[in-house]
Design a protein around this motif. Structure first.
Motif, PDB file in Angstrom:
ATOM      1  N   PHE A 264       0.855  -1.187   0.000  1.00 21.96           N
ATOM      2  CA  PHE A 264       0.000   0.000   0.000  1.00 21.96           C
ATOM      3  C   PHE A 264       0.886   1.231   0.000  1.00 21.96           C
ATOM      4  CE2 PHE A 264      -3.850  -2.339   0.711  1.00 21.96           C
ATOM      5  CZ  PHE A 264      -3.452  -3.457   1.426  1.00 21.96           C
ATOM      6  N   VAL A 265       0.387   2.322  -0.618  1.00 17.00           N
ATOM      7  CA  VAL A 265       1.068   3.600  -0.646  1.00 17.00           C
ATOM      8  C   VAL A 265       0.205   4.618   0.095  1.00 17.00           C
ATOM      9  CG1 VAL A 265       1.975   5.467  -2.073  1.00 17.00           C
ATOM     10  CG2 VAL A 265       2.188   3.094  -2.826  1.00 17.00           C
ATOM     11  N   VAL A 266       0.748   5.232   1.170  1.00 13.97           N
ATOM     12  CA  VAL A 266       0.035   6.271   1.919  1.00 13.97           C
ATOM     13  C   VAL A 266       0.611   7.615   1.505  1.00 13.97           C
ATOM     14  CG1 VAL A 266      -0.510   4.766   3.851  1.00 13.97           C
ATOM     15  CG2 VAL A 266       1.646   5.995   3.844  1.00 13.97           C
ATOM     16  N   GLY A 267      -0.267   8.666   1.498  1.00  8.64           N
ATOM     17  CA  GLY A 267       0.164   9.986   1.071  1.00  8.64           C
ATOM     18  C   GLY A 267      -0.272  11.057   2.039  1.00  8.64           C
ATOM     19  N   LEU A 268       0.451  12.173   2.016  1.00  9.51           N
ATOM     20  CA  LEU A 268       0.156  13.316   2.903  1.00  9.51           C
ATOM     21  C   LEU A 268       0.512  14.599   2.161  1.00  9.51           C
ATOM     22  CD1 LEU A 268      -0.529  14.344   5.823  1.00  9.51           C
ATOM     23  CD2 LEU A 268       1.954  14.284   6.240  1.00  9.51           C
ATOM     24  N   GLY A 269      -0.384  15.622   2.272  1.00  9.36           N
ATOM     25  CA  GLY A 269      -0.132  16.939   1.690  1.00  9.36           C
ATOM     26  C   GLY A 269      -1.027  17.980   2.333  1.00  9.36           C
ATOM     27  N   ARG A 270      -0.657  19.217   2.107  1.00  7.04           N
ATOM     28  CA  ARG A 270      -1.499  20.292   2.666  1.00  7.04           C
ATOM     29  C   ARG A 270      -2.380  20.883   1.590  1.00  7.04           C
ATOM     30  NH1 ARG A 270       1.709  24.383   6.445  1.00  7.04           N
ATOM     31  NH2 ARG A 270      -0.443  25.091   6.667  1.00  7.04           N
ATOM     32  N   PHE A 271      -1.819  21.484   0.636  1.00  4.55           N
ATOM     33  CA  PHE A 271      -2.614  22.065  -0.452  1.00  4.55           C
ATOM     34  C   PHE A 271      -2.612  21.158  -1.683  1.00  4.55           C
ATOM     35  CE2 PHE A 271      -2.992  25.793   1.996  1.00  4.55           C
ATOM     36  CZ  PHE A 271      -1.757  26.039   2.598  1.00  4.55           C
ATOM     37  N   ILE A 272      -1.573  20.348  -1.795  1.00  9.07           N
ATOM     38  CA  ILE A 272      -1.450  19.402  -2.913  1.00  9.07           C
ATOM     39  C   ILE A 272      -1.392  18.005  -2.317  1.00  9.07           C
ATOM     40  CG2 ILE A 272      -0.033  18.645  -4.847  1.00  9.07           C
ATOM     41  CD1 ILE A 272       1.032  21.496  -5.005  1.00  9.07           C
ATOM     42  N   PRO A 273      -2.223  17.069  -2.810  1.00  7.86           N
ATOM     43  CA  PRO A 273      -2.226  15.705  -2.229  1.00  7.86           C
ATOM     44  C   PRO A 273      -0.886  14.992  -2.516  1.00  7.86           C
ATOM     45  CG  PRO A 273      -4.209  16.116  -3.533  1.00  7.86           C
ATOM     46  CD  PRO A 273      -3.300  17.252  -3.801  1.00  7.86           C
ATOM     47  N   GLU A 274      -0.585  14.081  -1.624  1.00  8.54           N
ATOM     48  CA  GLU A 274       0.527  13.131  -1.799  1.00  8.54           C
ATOM     49  C   GLU A 274       1.854  13.831  -2.077  1.00  8.54           C
ATOM     50  OE1 GLU A 274      -1.054  10.546  -4.860  1.00  8.54           O
ATOM     51  OE2 GLU A 274      -1.514   9.046  -3.351  1.00  8.54           O
ATOM     52  N   VAL A 275       2.090  14.958  -1.392  1.00  5.78           N
ATOM     53  CA  VAL A 275       3.431  15.553  -1.483  1.00  5.78           C
ATOM     54  C   VAL A 275       4.441  14.611  -0.837  1.00  5.78           C
ATOM     55  CG1 VAL A 275       4.863  17.508  -0.760  1.00  5.78           C
ATOM     56  CG2 VAL A 275       2.496  17.892  -1.530  1.00  5.78           C
ATOM     57  N   PHE A 276       4.016  13.974   0.231  1.00 11.74           N
ATOM     58  CA  PHE A 276       4.849  12.938   0.872  1.00 11.74           C
ATOM     59  C   PHE A 276       4.193  11.587   0.647  1.00 11.74           C
ATOM     60  CE2 PHE A 276       7.622  10.980   3.851  1.00 11.74           C
ATOM     61  CZ  PHE A 276       6.848  10.019   4.503  1.00 11.74           C
ATOM     62  N   ARG A 277       4.954  10.618   0.127  1.00 12.38           N
ATOM     63  CA  ARG A 277       4.441   9.250  -0.127  1.00 12.38           C
ATOM     64  C   ARG A 277       5.379   8.238   0.530  1.00 12.38           C
ATOM     65  NH1 ARG A 277       1.433   8.026  -5.058  1.00 12.38           N
ATOM     66  NH2 ARG A 277       2.924   6.356  -5.437  1.00 12.38           N
ATOM     67  N   ASN A 278       4.736   7.180   1.023  1.00 12.67           N
ATOM     68  CA  ASN A 278       5.526   6.082   1.609  1.00 12.67           C
ATOM     69  C   ASN A 278       4.777   4.784   1.364  1.00 12.67           C
ATOM     70  OD1 ASN A 278       7.588   4.813   2.862  1.00 12.67           O
ATOM     71  ND2 ASN A 278       6.915   5.230   4.938  1.00 12.67           N
ATOM     72  N   SER A 279       5.541   3.716   1.182  1.00 16.72           N
ATOM     73  CA  SER A 279       4.928   2.405   0.910  1.00 16.72           C
ATOM     74  C   SER A 279       5.089   1.494   2.105  1.00 16.72           C
ATOM     75  CB  SER A 279       5.570   1.765  -0.326  1.00 16.72           C
ATOM     76  OG  SER A 279       6.939   1.548  -0.083  1.00 16.72           O
ATOM     77  N   VAL A 280       4.086   0.611   2.306  1.00 13.43           N
ATOM     78  CA  VAL A 280       4.121  -0.405   3.369  1.00 13.43           C
ATOM     79  C   VAL A 280       3.797  -1.741   2.740  1.00 13.43           C
ATOM     80  CG1 VAL A 280       3.505   1.221   5.186  1.00 13.43           C
ATOM     81  CG2 VAL A 280       1.695   0.013   3.951  1.00 13.43           C
ATOM     82  N   THR A 281       4.151  -2.825   3.421  1.00 17.42           N
ATOM     83  CA  THR A 281       3.911  -4.173   2.897  1.00 17.42           C
ATOM     84  C   THR A 281       2.432  -4.506   2.941  1.00 17.42           C
ATOM     85  OG1 THR A 281       4.327  -5.117   5.073  1.00 17.42           O
ATOM     86  CG2 THR A 281       6.215  -4.914   3.593  1.00 17.42           C
ATOM     87  N   LYS A 282       2.085  -5.578   2.217  1.00 20.19           N
ATOM     88  CA  LYS A 282       0.669  -5.920   2.075  1.00 20.19           C
ATOM     89  C   LYS A 282       0.048  -6.474   3.354  1.00 20.19           C
ATOM     90  CE  LYS A 282       1.837 -10.455   0.087  1.00 20.19           C
ATOM     91  NZ  LYS A 282       1.708 -11.289  -1.123  1.00 20.19           N
ATOM     92  N   ASP A 283       0.879  -6.788   4.367  1.00 17.46           N
ATOM     93  CA  ASP A 283       0.318  -7.281   5.630  1.00 17.46           C
ATOM     94  C   ASP A 283       0.157  -6.150   6.651  1.00 17.46           C
ATOM     95  OD1 ASP A 283       3.383  -8.632   7.069  1.00 17.46           O
ATOM     96  OD2 ASP A 283       2.980  -6.874   5.823  1.00 17.46           O
ATOM     97  N   LYS A 284       0.417  -4.893   6.296  1.00 17.98           N
ATOM     98  CA  LYS A 284       0.224  -3.733   7.157  1.00 17.98           C
ATOM     99  C   LYS A 284      -1.035  -2.988   6.706  1.00 17.98           C
ATOM    100  CE  LYS A 284       4.180  -4.253   9.359  1.00 17.98           C
ATOM    101  NZ  LYS A 284       4.252  -4.571  10.805  1.00 17.98           N
ATOM    102  N   TYR A 285      -1.904  -2.660   7.705  1.00 24.09           N
ATOM    103  CA  TYR A 285      -3.172  -1.992   7.372  1.00 24.09           C
ATOM    104  C   TYR A 285      -3.330  -0.679   8.149  1.00 24.09           C
ATOM    105  CZ  TYR A 285      -3.983  -6.737   5.786  1.00 24.09           C
ATOM    106  OH  TYR A 285      -3.852  -7.962   5.193  1.00 24.09           O
ATOM    107  N   SER A 286      -2.235  -0.092   8.602  1.00 22.64           N
ATOM    108  CA  SER A 286      -2.287   1.198   9.290  1.00 22.64           C
ATOM    109  C   SER A 286      -0.946   1.889   9.113  1.00 22.64           C
ATOM    110  CB  SER A 286      -2.608   1.025  10.776  1.00 22.64           C
ATOM    111  OG  SER A 286      -1.562   0.313  11.427  1.00 22.64           O
ATOM    112  N   TYR A 287      -0.973   3.268   9.284  1.00 17.62           N
ATOM    113  CA  TYR A 287       0.251   4.040   9.164  1.00 17.62           C
ATOM    114  C   TYR A 287       0.067   5.361   9.893  1.00 17.62           C
ATOM    115  CZ  TYR A 287       4.366   6.287   7.243  1.00 17.62           C
ATOM    116  OH  TYR A 287       5.577   6.911   7.102  1.00 17.62           O
TER     117      TYR A 287
END
Length: 1307
Positions: free
Chosen positions: A1250-1273
């Protein structure tokens, strides 16, 4: 139009006539046909005419009668057909051919090849391992033994001056012992035929060694420096079997693979030696041996010694720096080595010096050899300002070398060639008056003034360097001693410009020059040779005139102008008026001069020295004789050896002698030069022979007298002619035997007589494989490759050179099939040892197969367990020890060849029985101590075997049973037995029993005992506490207690499967009355049994007792069943199976799954389900890949056997994009946002993460990936009270899903 057609027709007709005449070929008539050998036929034929154009070739067809035609080709009118069958009739015909047509076949001829004969066999005998009293001889023969008719044996006759001995053998090697030391022997080898006829096939000679030769003792180092090592040793004490004649000392440099030791021969009184001229800081190996007459005794062990490092600034070599890139290395005579053949020069650049005082590694290496007669060595093209390590190696005889080493630094290149090397020296630029005079034959005479500062000392040398175009190119260098003031420069053209550089060096220290001056030489016009030139007498200095020599008068500059020295050279003299030097000559070119007026000053003509001449036979010899004088002298050539004068003539041996006598006048190119006159005699001899060698003289005379010079002419014989009839005598897979005929004999006195042959073995690409020199006209080439084409090249040579070679091409035979070892046999040595012997296979004996080793197998007869031993190929017997007595064994031998063939003998049998090695010629002694025991109604008869008596064999025993003095029965048992049982004897009866030992020679006397049987009654009770305990999965133990009362003679045990009405199982039966336990074997694992036991008194049955027992579990004895493989997707295979139907042997608790593909293998252990079955997903596989899978079941006792491999191929992966994650929720604090989600409804194998993203005015300025057995970040370190855009999306190898977005505000 008609004329044109006519010309066209005529052209066609002429062309047709020309083509017909060209295409016509001659008929052929065979004129001679004969058998040359068992495998060769020669044919000769004659064509009816020879075509004017297009020489034809000839085709020969031939065949054995009844066979198929073969063809051969020849450009000549003869051919030899080879490779035929012996004693066979062949037919042959010939016709002419060319590229356009074919001629007619000739009449057919018949020829029969010769039959084979034993008279052409020969052998090479090799002497190996000669010592004082024994020798080993081996040989090979030119024909396989199988091809020798009526072959019986080899016979070797050995002779010395006192006796002779004969030995027969059927092998190719023999060892002779008990010989006399230090004695010469001759050995003759014969073939013995079955008829008794002997044929000698070879001979050789050898000499045995002397006795008691010892090595010197206590070899030690006496001293060591950087250039020398001294060693010492103890003398060898004299012995009666050989006198010490001297010592041989060897030394060599360690670490060099191809370094050969230097051999130093010393006298018998020496006990030390100093080796000089060694390399510094180098390890050497040294050893010493005694010499006894012409034989070198044993050496000491190598003594390892290292020379020391050289002292700082040591000088072994005097070096003159003639330029920044050139040096002269001076060579002075020394006594450190005898017969120096050459001098090896090695210069290696070590480092470069720069103006910044840095050191840089450079690469420059110069290595070459010069003639040992050189007085100096010049090295050019060096790097300026560079340190070189210089090594001079003087190569002497016996591999001895004398080294000189020196480190030098080339000078700084401050200017180009031509400027001074030195800047400050008081005497550097002294006035040398350097002058040069052109002479005849491209020669210049150079003169100069002495170096004044060293005029009274000889401690300096002159160096003259000749520099030419382009731009001061170095041409030559001359080294001249201090006493000389002139030299000659040769091979210089008067039409070119040269620079002459005169340098002065210190004789003993070298370095840079003390002085360096340059003189430019320009071309000038020569004086007309046709004009006579008279010396200007006003400027002459009068002295006696000598027409045959140069008078060089050197007038040193002193106060009174006196002449201090006269010097002569080999040229006539010219005059120089400059710089206090005068060259004087009174010669006239005019021929009309008055002899009477000049005879007072005339002298004998001068004849030039002629060097000795060496030429080869059949070549042309040119000789030039020079004579100078005035008037013209007469000149002639004399053969002193035959006392003849050469004239122009035609000799009997086609030799043409040509003589010419041209006159000449030589002139200087300078205006004031003076001329000289002379005569040359040219003699040319064509087709020189060896008999022209001898001593000759060139003589010249005039009215004053005669002079001559003597020289030698040496005619070297021409190379030998080509060898004749080179052919292959014998071919095997590994050997080639070739033979040839010697060229024409020139006589033993002729030095061109053939003394040997150079044989070269080539592969099919003409690459040289082997070379050897032989004196015989045959050679055996060994260690060849089977079924391979080779070229054999043979050239004869004499003492001077080698002649042209003849080549044949042959092919070695294929390796035959390897037959079994021969003559295998077994011999019993004792009760535990058997010896097996054999001979190598026939193909190995004939050297047609190379043996690698033997494999020896043996086993007890009836057993499947084979013992194996690998033996070296030299072994032909083996002893088997530790066998069991009185058993039968069988053995076989396998031969393994180097080409991976294996052959084997049949199994042969032997035994360790006593019959095979014990005595059976007399009856055996009687047995000892017969015993009778009554147990449960049976009489047990036992005895002791007879005492051993001379190893007499006992085959068995005879037991006689008497019933009330009447013989009831007779029993015979083997020798192993020591007791018998007489069953069911009657109660109340007297029994008498006798025992006798027996073999084939008879029986012994009897030994007997008597026993009366009492009356008894059977018990009415069963056994007590009858129970069973399982010992393993196949064994259990039954125990009981006997009945408390009553009589019984045995127990009867029986059993069945528990719960089944099956018949009794094997394994029970009668048990002794004294027994209280019994172990039942060979049961089924994890199985219930019911056991019954009943006491009996003879045939009267008692009361039965029973018990039930279950055997223990075991590992499965069969693989799982009902195995199925189901492909679920590209990475998963479902595996199902059931436990074994038979042989489960206990509860199945686990299964082991093994799987593999081409580059990978693994196995996994998984639990069985409640029904003891397997239901397993094999995950993580590669897509579209074939996997092999097998399974085995496990109980608590271990693993069962594997099932067979099953194959299944995973599915090809279908591109599937991941789906969107579900139920995105957030948990918020003042600086943290935690995301949680549910994976999409999609198989887990189709997700990567999974890829989680974070941004203020623009989405997904920061992206990070986690394995398929992780369901939170969790996103940390956020700003409080701030709006963020968070997102999550899934991804796999094919891409990413759409994102789930959410606006979140921190607290």
């Amino acid at each position: 139009m008609e004329i044109t057609r006519y010309i066209y027709c005529v052209s066609i007709c002429f062309a047709w006539i020309k083509e017909v005449s060209t295409a016509r070929l001659p008929d052929v008539t065979i004129t001679d046909s004969k058998a040359v050998s068992p495998k060769k036929i020669s044919l000769q034929w004659t064509p009816t005419f020879v075509p004017k154009k297009g020489q034809p070739e000839y085709v020969i067809r031939y065949k054995a009668k009844g066979g198929n035609y073969l063809r051969a080709f020849s450009k000549k009118t003869e051919i030899t057909l080879k490779g035929l069958l012996p004693d066979t009739t062949y037919v042959a015909a010939v016709r002419a051919v060319n590229s356009k047509s074919r001629g007619e076949w000739s009449d057919t001829v018949e020829i029969k090849t010769k039959s084979r004969s034993n008279e052409d066999i020969y052998s090479n005998i090799t002497v190996e391992e000669v010592n004082e009293k024994s020798v080993i001889l081996n040989w090979n023969i030119s024909k396989p033994i199988g091809d020798i008719k009526d072959f019986a044996d080899f016979q070797l006759i050995l002779k010395n001056k006192d006796k002779q001995q004969k030995r027969k053998t059927n092998s190719f090697e023999i060892q002779l012992q008990d010989l006399t030391p230090d004695t010469s022997y001759s050995a003759n080898l014969y073939i013995i035929l079955t008829s008794g006829k002997k044929i000698r096939i070879g001979k050789t000679k050898f000499q045995t060694l002397e006795l008691q030769r010892k090595a010197p003792r206590k070899l030690k180092v006496k001293s060591a420096t950087h250039r020398s090592i001294a060693v010492k040793w103890k003398h060898i004490k004299p012995s009666g079997n050989g006198s010490l004649s001297g010592y041989m000392l060897q030394y060599k440099q360690r670490g060099l693979e191809n370094e050969e030791a230097c051999n130093v021969v010393l006298g018998s009184t020496y006990k030390s030696h100093k080796m000089q001229g060694l390399l510094p800081d180098v390890k050497y190996s040294i050893r010493v041996a005694g010499k006894f007459k012409n034989i070198t005794g044993p050496f000491t062990e190598w003594l390892r010694v290292k020379t020391t490092e050289p002292p700082k600034d040591h000088e072994d070599i005097i070096v003159y720096h003639t330029s920044p890139s050139s040096v002269l290395l001076l060579l002075k005579p020394f006594s450190g080595l005898r017969n120096i053949s050459s001098i090896s020069v090695l210069l290696i650049a070590r480092e470069e010096k720069t103006i910044f005082a840095e050191q840089n590694l450079v690469e420059d290496r110069k290595e070459f050899e010069v003639d040992s007669e050189k007085t100096f060595i010049e090295v050019n093209d060096l790097l300026p300002e560079t340190r070189y390590e210089v090594t001079l190696t003087f190569n002497g005889e016996e591999h001895c070398k004398y080294h000189k080493t020196q480190d030098i630094v080339t000078v700084e290149a401050r200017c180009v060639e031509g400027c001074d090397l030195q800047s400050s020296n008081e005497s550097y630029n002294y006035e040398s008056y350097l002058r040069i005079i052109p002479l005849q034959n491209d020669t210049f005479l150079v003169t100069w003034q002495h170096y004044k500062q060293l005029i009274d000392s000889a401690s300096f040398n002159y160096v003259i360097r000749v520099l030419g175009e382009p731009f001061l190119n170095h041409l030559s260098t001359y080294l001249i001693s201090a006493g000389e003031r002139y030299t000659l420069l040769r091979n210089l053209s008067k039409d070119k410009t040269y620079t002459i550089n005169l340098q002065v060096f210190s004789t003993n220290h070298g370095g840079q020059p003390l002085s360096s001056q340059y003189l430019l030489v320009m071309p000038i016009e020569e004086i007309d040779h046709g004009q006579s030139e008279v010396v200007d007498t006003e400027s002459m200095i009068n002295f006696p005139w000598q027409a045959t020599s140069i008078d060089l008068i050197t007038n040193l500059t002193d106060d009174n102008g006196t002449l201090s020295r006269n010097m002569n050279d080999s040229y006539d003299v010219q005059e120089i008026r400059e710089a206090n030097f005068t060259l004087i000559s009174k010669l006239y070119v005019e021929e009309s001069w008055d002899i009477e007026n000049t005879s007072s000053t005339a002298t004998v003509p001068r004849v030039y020295t002629i060097d000795d001449v060496s030429v080869r036979e059949d070549m042309t010899l040119d000789i030039t004789c020079f004579a100078e004088g005035d008037p013209y002298p007469m000149i002639s050539m004399l053969n002193i050896s035959s006392n003849q004068t050469f004239g122009e003539e035609e000799s009997d041996n086609n030799q043409t002698v040509s003589v010419t006598e041209p006159k000449y006048v030589g002139c200087s190119s300078l205006v004031n030069g003076r001329a000289f006159i002379g005569v040359r005699r040219f003699i040319s001899i064509k087709n020189v022979t060896y008999w022209n060698s001898g001593q000759y003289a060139c003589a010249s005379e005039n009215f004053v007298g005669t002079n001559m010079t003597v020289f030698e002419i040496s005619v070297k014989p021409k190379p030998p002619d080509i060898v004749k009839n080179l052919y292959a005598i014998h071919l095997t897979p590994f050997e080639i035997v070739v033979g040839w005929q010697s060229p024409k004999d020139k006589g033993s006195e002729h030095p061109g007589q053939v003394i040997g042959y150079h044989v070269t073995v080539l592969d099919e690409y003409n690459v040289v494989l082997k070379e050897s020199n032989v004196t015989d006209t045959f050679l055996t080439v060994q260690n060849m490759v089977p079924s391979t084409k080779y070229g054999i090249k043979v050239a004869a040579y004499n003492k001077y050179e080698e002649g042209d070679s003849q080549v044949i091409h042959v092919q070695t035979q294929d390796i035959p099939k390897l037959g079994p070892p021969q003559s295998i046999s077994m011999t019993t040595l004792n009760s535990t040892t058997i010896q097996v012997s054999w001979l190598p296979p026939k193909e190995v004996f004939e050297r047609r197969v190379h043996l690698r080793a033997f494999l020896f197998h043996y086993r007890e007869v009836g057993s499947e367990d084979i013992e194996e031993m690998q033996l070296d190929k030299m072994f032909t017997n083996v002893s088997i020890i530790g066998l069991k007595p009185d058993r039968k064994y069988e053995a076989q031998v396998l031969a393994m060849s180097e080409d991976a063939q294996i052959s084997q003998t049949m199994w042969i049998q032997g035994n360790t029985s006593r019959e095979s090695y014990m005595n059976e010629s007399v009856p055996p002694p009687p047995p000892n101590n017969v015993f009778l025991n009554l147990i449960h109604g049976n009489i047990i008869v036992s005895w002791m075997p007879p005492f051993p008596d001379e190893n007499i064999l006992v085959r068995g025993y005879t037991i006689d049973v008497f019933y009330n003095n009447t013989k009831l029965q007779t029993m015979e048992v083997e020798h192993k037995e020591s007791s018998v049982i007489i069953y069911d004897v009657e109660m109340g009866i007297l029994y008498r029993i006798s025992v006798r030992a027996a073999n084939r020679a008879g029986k012994s006397i009897d030994q007997w005992e008597e026993l009366k049987v009492p009356v008894e009654y059977v018990t009415q009770e069963s056994v007590q506490n009858f129970q069973g305990i399982a010992l393993s999965s196949t064994q259990l133990e039954l125990t009981w207690e006997p009945p408390e009362s009553g009589a019984y003679s045995r127990f009867v045990l029986s059993y069945t499967l528990a719960g089944d009405l099956k018949p009794e199982l094997p394994g029970g039966g009668n048990l002794p009355a004294s027994s209280s336990s019994y172990i039942v074997r060979s049961l089924q694992p994890y199985t219930g049994y019911l056991f019954n036991i009943t006491p009996f008194l003879k045939d009267i049955r008692g009361v039965t007792a029973n018990t039930s027992v279950v055997t223990l579990t075991d590992k499965p004895s069969a693989p799982p069943t009902n195995i199925t493989l189901t492909v679920l997707n590209s990475t998963t295979i479902l595996i199902r199976c059931s436990p074994p139907e038979k042989g489960k042997n206990g509860p199945i608790i686990e299964y082991r799954v093994a799987y593999r593909e081409r580059d990978f293998r693994n196995n996994i252990l998984t639990e069985a389900d409640e029904n003891e079955e397997l239901y397993f997903h094999l995950n993580g596989l590669e897509q579209a890949t074939v996997y092999e899978i097998r399974v085995r079941a496990l109980t608590v006792n271990g693993s069962g056997p594997w099932s067979p491999w099953l194959q299944e191929k995973t599915a090809k992966r279908v591109p599937v994009l991941p789906k969107v994650p579900q139920n995105l929720t957030t948990t918020v604090t003042d600086n943290t946002i935690t995301l949680s989600w549910i994976p999409p409804e999609q198989h887990i194998s189709e997700l990567t993460g999974f890829v989680v993203g974070l941004g203020r005015f623009i989405p997904e300025v920061f992206r990070n990936s986690v394995t398929k057995d992780k369901y939170s970040y969790a996103f940390n370190n956020l700003d409080p009270e701030t709006v963020y855009i968070v997102s999550v999306r899934s991804f796999n190898d094919f891409g990413e899903s759409a994102a789930v977005f959410e606006l979140v505000t921190t607290e």
